[in-house]
Design a protein around this motif. Sequence first.
Motif, PDB file in Angstrom:
ATOM      1  N   ALA A  50     -17.628 -12.979  51.074  1.00  0.00           N
ATOM      2  CA  ALA A  50     -18.755 -12.831  51.994  1.00  0.00           C
ATOM      3  C   ALA A  50     -19.328 -14.186  52.386  1.00  0.00           C
ATOM      4  CB  ALA A  50     -19.837 -11.955  51.365  1.00  0.00           C
ATOM      5  N   VAL A  51     -19.500 -15.063  51.398  1.00  0.00           N
ATOM      6  CA  VAL A  51     -20.042 -16.399  51.671  1.00  0.00           C
ATOM      7  C   VAL A  51     -19.099 -17.186  52.582  1.00  0.00           C
ATOM      8  CG1 VAL A  51     -20.606 -18.634  50.643  1.00  0.00           C
ATOM      9  CG2 VAL A  51     -21.400 -16.533  49.558  1.00  0.00           C
ATOM     10  N   ALA A  65     -30.411  -7.727  53.846  1.00  0.00           N
ATOM     11  CA  ALA A  65     -29.262  -8.035  54.710  1.00  0.00           C
ATOM     12  C   ALA A  65     -28.826  -6.797  55.492  1.00  0.00           C
ATOM     13  CB  ALA A  65     -28.107  -8.567  53.862  1.00  0.00           C
ATOM     14  N   LYS A  66     -28.829  -5.649  54.838  1.00  0.00           N
ATOM     15  CA  LYS A  66     -28.451  -4.402  55.510  1.00  0.00           C
ATOM     16  C   LYS A  66     -29.414  -4.078  56.648  1.00  0.00           C
ATOM     17  CE  LYS A  66     -26.314  -2.093  51.511  1.00  0.00           C
ATOM     18  NZ  LYS A  66     -26.464  -0.961  50.551  1.00  0.00           N
ATOM     19  N   CYS A 110     -18.612 -10.305  58.211  1.00  0.00           N
ATOM     20  CA  CYS A 110     -19.470 -10.776  57.117  1.00  0.00           C
ATOM     21  C   CYS A 110     -20.022  -9.605  56.318  1.00  0.00           C
ATOM     22  CB  CYS A 110     -20.619 -11.618  57.670  1.00  0.00           C
ATOM     23  SG  CYS A 110     -20.125 -13.115  58.553  1.00  0.00           S
ATOM     24  N   MET A 111     -20.491  -8.572  57.036  1.00  0.00           N
ATOM     25  CA  MET A 111     -21.087  -7.419  56.375  1.00  0.00           C
ATOM     26  C   MET A 111     -20.045  -6.614  55.617  1.00  0.00           C
ATOM     27  SD  MET A 111     -24.109  -6.253  55.938  1.00  0.00           S
ATOM     28  CE  MET A 111     -24.459  -5.018  54.698  1.00  0.00           C
ATOM     29  N   SER A 112     -18.838  -6.549  56.161  1.00  0.00           N
ATOM     30  CA  SER A 112     -17.754  -5.827  55.496  1.00  0.00           C
ATOM     31  C   SER A 112     -17.439  -6.450  54.136  1.00  0.00           C
ATOM     32  CB  SER A 112     -16.502  -5.825  56.382  1.00  0.00           C
ATOM     33  OG  SER A 112     -15.413  -5.228  55.708  1.00  0.00           O
ATOM     34  N   ALA A 137     -26.515 -13.326  59.555  1.00  0.00           N
ATOM     35  CA  ALA A 137     -25.441 -13.893  58.736  1.00  0.00           C
ATOM     36  C   ALA A 137     -26.008 -14.651  57.542  1.00  0.00           C
ATOM     37  CB  ALA A 137     -24.574 -14.819  59.587  1.00  0.00           C
ATOM     38  N   TYR A 138     -27.081 -15.398  57.787  1.00  0.00           N
ATOM     39  CA  TYR A 138     -27.732 -16.131  56.694  1.00  0.00           C
ATOM     40  C   TYR A 138     -28.187 -15.162  55.602  1.00  0.00           C
ATOM     41  CZ  TYR A 138     -31.360 -18.774  54.242  1.00  0.00           C
ATOM     42  OH  TYR A 138     -32.148 -19.367  53.275  1.00  0.00           O
ATOM     43  N   SER A 139     -28.770 -14.031  55.995  1.00  0.00           N
ATOM     44  CA  SER A 139     -29.245 -13.034  55.031  1.00  0.00           C
ATOM     45  C   SER A 139     -28.091 -12.439  54.239  1.00  0.00           C
ATOM     46  CB  SER A 139     -30.009 -11.927  55.754  1.00  0.00           C
ATOM     47  OG  SER A 139     -31.138 -12.441  56.425  1.00  0.00           O
TER      48      SER A 139
END
Length: 231
Positions: A219-220, A152-153, A173-175, A100-102
């Motif tokens: 996202a943040v 991040a991916k 988060c990734m979405s 999540a941090y990434s």
Amino acid sequence: MKKRLSAIILMLAVFTSGAFAANAYQKSITVNYDVNLEINGRVPQLTDVNGKAVKPFTYDGTTYVPIRAVAEEMGAYVGYDSASGTAIVFQDDVEAMYTAYSIGEASRKLQWAVENTLQCCELYNTNDMSRSDFMSTVKSIADDATVAANDAKEKYGSAVDNQNIYIEDIDLCMSELTSELNTANSFFEYAGNFANSKSSSDLAKLFSARNEIVINEKAVKAVDSFMQTMW
């Protein structure tokens, strides 16, 4: 539900253990099964992947424990990379927060890239920056953001492969980051068009895409919300 606070401390630590098994060899040793194991106040029933009982032992003053049994007893995922001969241990909460941090960092990098590109647009529009300088600078900015996004991916893909128990939270988060990446790709395409046209319509498209990434900060916000649930 409150999660383990220790995960906050460990978030930026490297949680994948192991090294390439170079020059592997075999050695016969005599060990002592004269040690008992207690984890968090209880005596665990340690078994291997096939359900067979396994025990810790001591050798030459050091206690050895079966890594899979102990790690899984403590709620971690254990894997093995046969190509490198590496045992890999993932603690779900640490891995989830690191992922999540990434994602959050990648989103912030995108915001930075967008804002800096717009500054370049202003300089280019007033002839304070040449077209070649504008194009090379924007490419460098976009490449920097792409590196963070790919990182991040990669971490997200590992969390999926490891069947992380927090994967639904990380999915959200990734979405949101994926949506921002798609918008950013359009943004940098508009920047290329603006380099050729200097038209107000292309500049308007840039600001519209910018608002979607920078103003919404989806996202943040998703990452911050997830982090708060881990306390």
